[in-house]
Every structure is written in C-alpha cells, then in structure tokens.
Design an enzyme around this catalytic site. Structure first.
Site, PDB file in Angstrom:
ATOM      1  N   VAL A  13       0.862  -1.190   0.000  1.00  0.00           N
ATOM      2  CA  VAL A  13       0.000   0.000   0.000  1.00  0.00           C
ATOM      3  C   VAL A  13       0.890   1.229   0.000  1.00  0.00           C
ATOM      4  O   VAL A  13       1.754   1.382   0.868  1.00  0.00           O
ATOM      5  CB  VAL A  13      -0.920   0.034   1.242  1.00  0.00           C
ATOM      6  CG1 VAL A  13      -1.877   1.222   1.156  1.00  0.00           C
ATOM      7  CG2 VAL A  13      -1.699  -1.276   1.379  1.00  0.00           C
ATOM      8  N   ASP A  60       9.118   6.633  -2.799  1.00  0.00           N
ATOM      9  CA  ASP A  60       8.662   7.900  -3.367  1.00  0.00           C
ATOM     10  C   ASP A  60       8.152   7.602  -4.778  1.00  0.00           C
ATOM     11  O   ASP A  60       8.937   7.253  -5.659  1.00  0.00           O
ATOM     12  CB  ASP A  60       9.819   8.905  -3.406  1.00  0.00           C
ATOM     13  CG  ASP A  60       9.427  10.244  -4.002  1.00  0.00           C
ATOM     14  OD1 ASP A  60       8.294  10.381  -4.521  1.00  0.00           O
ATOM     15  OD2 ASP A  60      10.263  11.169  -3.970  1.00  0.00           O
ATOM     16  N   ASN A  87      -2.257   4.276  -3.475  1.00  0.00           N
ATOM     17  CA  ASN A  87      -3.016   5.282  -2.739  1.00  0.00           C
ATOM     18  C   ASN A  87      -2.308   6.640  -2.666  1.00  0.00           C
ATOM     19  O   ASN A  87      -2.959   7.661  -2.479  1.00  0.00           O
ATOM     20  CB  ASN A  87      -3.275   4.781  -1.311  1.00  0.00           C
ATOM     21  CG  ASN A  87      -3.814   5.865  -0.413  1.00  0.00           C
ATOM     22  OD1 ASN A  87      -4.967   6.273  -0.520  1.00  0.00           O
ATOM     23  ND2 ASN A  87      -2.972   6.373   0.479  1.00  0.00           N
ATOM     24  N   TYR A 152      -6.804  18.689  -9.819  1.00  0.00           N
ATOM     25  CA  TYR A 152      -6.918  17.478  -9.002  1.00  0.00           C
ATOM     26  C   TYR A 152      -7.922  16.511  -9.631  1.00  0.00           C
ATOM     27  O   TYR A 152      -7.647  15.310  -9.776  1.00  0.00           O
ATOM     28  CB  TYR A 152      -7.356  17.838  -7.588  1.00  0.00           C
ATOM     29  CG  TYR A 152      -7.585  16.625  -6.709  1.00  0.00           C
ATOM     30  CD1 TYR A 152      -6.515  15.900  -6.201  1.00  0.00           C
ATOM     31  CD2 TYR A 152      -8.878  16.215  -6.379  1.00  0.00           C
ATOM     32  CE1 TYR A 152      -6.717  14.786  -5.389  1.00  0.00           C
ATOM     33  CE2 TYR A 152      -9.092  15.110  -5.580  1.00  0.00           C
ATOM     34  CZ  TYR A 152      -8.016  14.398  -5.083  1.00  0.00           C
ATOM     35  OH  TYR A 152      -8.230  13.298  -4.302  1.00  0.00           O
ATOM     36  N   LYS A 156      -7.441  12.567 -11.195  1.00  0.00           N
ATOM     37  CA  LYS A 156      -8.234  11.409 -10.791  1.00  0.00           C
ATOM     38  C   LYS A 156      -9.022  10.822 -11.965  1.00  0.00           C
ATOM     39  O   LYS A 156      -9.199   9.600 -12.066  1.00  0.00           O
ATOM     40  CB  LYS A 156      -9.161  11.781  -9.640  1.00  0.00           C
ATOM     41  CG  LYS A 156      -8.406  12.119  -8.356  1.00  0.00           C
ATOM     42  CD  LYS A 156      -7.492  10.969  -7.925  1.00  0.00           C
ATOM     43  CE  LYS A 156      -6.791  11.223  -6.614  1.00  0.00           C
ATOM     44  NZ  LYS A 156      -5.951  10.088  -6.183  1.00  0.00           N
TER      45      LYS A 156
END
Length: 284
Positions: A13, A60, A87, A152, A156
């Site tokens: 994750v 990173d 994530n 943003y 997405k």
C-alpha cells in the site's frame, strides 16, 4: 521476515502516512490476514504501523529508483506481491487559469505517473505469477469536476481512464484492476495544503470559497477513515471484486451528477462552491 514462513497474500500500500486512507487500508488488510508492506516517503510518518507489526518501506512514487528499490526489497523478502494499492496522492486546489503549472505538474507526476511508475514495477511480477490485484485510488472528483479542483479532478479522471485500459490489458494474465473512488473521507489529504492567490487575481473575492473547497472532504459528516477501510477491503478481498468501488459521504450524489446535463451541474456547483461570488467585482 523469512520468505517461507507465511502463505498470506502479500500486499503493498502506497501513501501510508499516519491518519490517511493508506494507513487505515494497510491496517485493515493486515487484520484480514495479509502480509502488508506500508510505503511512505518518510518512514517516520508510519511509525505506528511499524509498531503494529506492519513492514514499512521507503518509497517515493515520483522517483524511478525509489520505486524499483522498494519493489525489489519486497520481492527479495516475500517472493511475490499479490495486492498493490496505489493510494499515494496529493491535492491541487485553485482556479485552473491561476494555478502555478509547476504545482499541476507535481500533482500529475504524483497522482497519475506515480501510479504508472509503481504499476510498471509490480505488474511483471504479477504477470509471471499469473495472479494479482491492482487497486488504484481515484476519487469521485474524477466523475464530476467541481470548481477550484480542476487539476486534481483531472488527475483522478486520468487514474480512472488508465485503470480502465489496464483492466482489459491485464485480464488475460489473471491480474485484476479495481478503482476505488472515495467520497468525503476524513483523512490527512488537505492537512498541509495551502491555497494562495496572487493579490491581483480576478478570483480573489472567491478565495474563502476556494479554501473551503480544499478542505471540503474534511468537514461536515465525512466518513471516518477506518469505516471506509473496512468497507473497501471487504470488497477487495472477494474472489471477484467490482471494477469500481465508490464509497463515502457524497459519493452517490457525485456519481449520479456524472450523468446530469452540464447546465444542471454548472448551476449546482457554482452555488455550492462559491463560483458566483466574484462575477460582479468592480474594475475588471
């Protein structure tokens, strides 16, 4: 850990800083029997996960070498990666025509290319083992863009599009791809995000509304992050998870607005997010 002492599914994750969505997804995957690697840029920000017995790895997503090093470490220790949860991400708030493009580039490099970078490092291992689950965290902002988060939302929407393509491309190798689209989830996403406009900006009268939009997901009746993680992980660990998992406060409404006529969305969003507060500004 020895690579031979567990038959548990191995999960990676990214973006697991304390208090965020990744943090709670890592905890919930571990609670469901997975061997979890929690990835963060600064490992000190995942100290509580380490204390809970979860392996913490420095990663990173904007750096090729960092990604390759982290993935190789996990493969060396665990032999495989069964679940990848992409994530890691960051906000980018402001009027599209006023936002510093360097900030926009950073957002795309993290939110979109960061996912691509990790997928390109992990997918070959999943293909060779002929199984795997890639989970890309998108957003309801990828369904219906609102004022002040255009960049943003664009990142997405790109995540959703890349995931749609990968889902078909990787299916012959028995690698599944799922998009998780959170609604308003209480997390640390906007904690260090500050909105600044030039003093001569045409949008200065809307600055309070822009700042409110930056923290919108953290106000009101936002869904607790641990509850979100429980619901999402339960669906991810089924034998056939859905291609899209959309959950959290405002998520159903935003999803439905994706299908609404543009004039309806424009009218609603302009009023809800203060995009009419500057239209009568004098001396423009």
């Amino acid at each position: 850990m020895s690579k031979t002492n567990s038959n548990a599914r191995v999960a990676l994750v990214t973006g697991c800083s304390a208090g965020g969505i990744g943090h709670f997804l890592a905890l919930e995957l571990a609670a469901n029997g997975c061997r979890v690697y929690a990835a963060v840029r600064n490992t000190s920000k995942a100290a509580s996960l380490a204390e809970a017995g979860i392996a913490v790895v420095e990663l990173d997503v904007t750096c090729d070498d960092s990604v390759q090093s982290a993935i190789q470490k996990i493969i060396d220790e665990a032999d495989r990666i069964d679940i990848l949860v992409n994530n890691a991400g960051l906000m980018c708030t402001g009027p599209v025509t006023d936002t510093d493009l360097k900030l926009a580039q950073t957002a795309f490099n993290t939110n979109v290319l960061g996912i691509a970078r990790v997928c390109q490092a992990v997918a070959p291992h999943m293909i060779r083992q002929h199984s795997g689950l890639i989970v890309n965290v998108g957003s309801v902002s990828g369904y219906a863009a609102t004022p002040w988060v255009g960049f943003y939302g664009a990142t997405k929407a790109a995540v959703h599009t890349l995931s749609d393509a990968m889902r078909v491309e990787l299916a012959p190798f028995n690698v599944k791809v799922v998009v998780v689209a959170p609604g308003a989830i209480r997390s640390n996403l906007a904690t260090h995000h500050q909105v600044v406009l030039d003093e001569n900006s045409f949008f200065m009268p809307a600055l309070p509304a822009i700042r409110d939009r930056a923290v919108f997901s953290q106000t009101g009746n936002s869904t607790p992050t641990d509850k979100f993680a429980k619901v999402v992980v339960a669906q991810l660990l089924t034998s056939s998870p859905a291609a899209y998992i959309t959950y959290g406060n405002h998520s159903k409404t935003t999803w439905l607005l994706y299908y609404a006529p543009p004039f309806v969305k424009d009218w609603l969003y302009s009023r809800r997010f203060g995009a009419i507060s500057y239209k009568d500004r004098p001396n423009i």
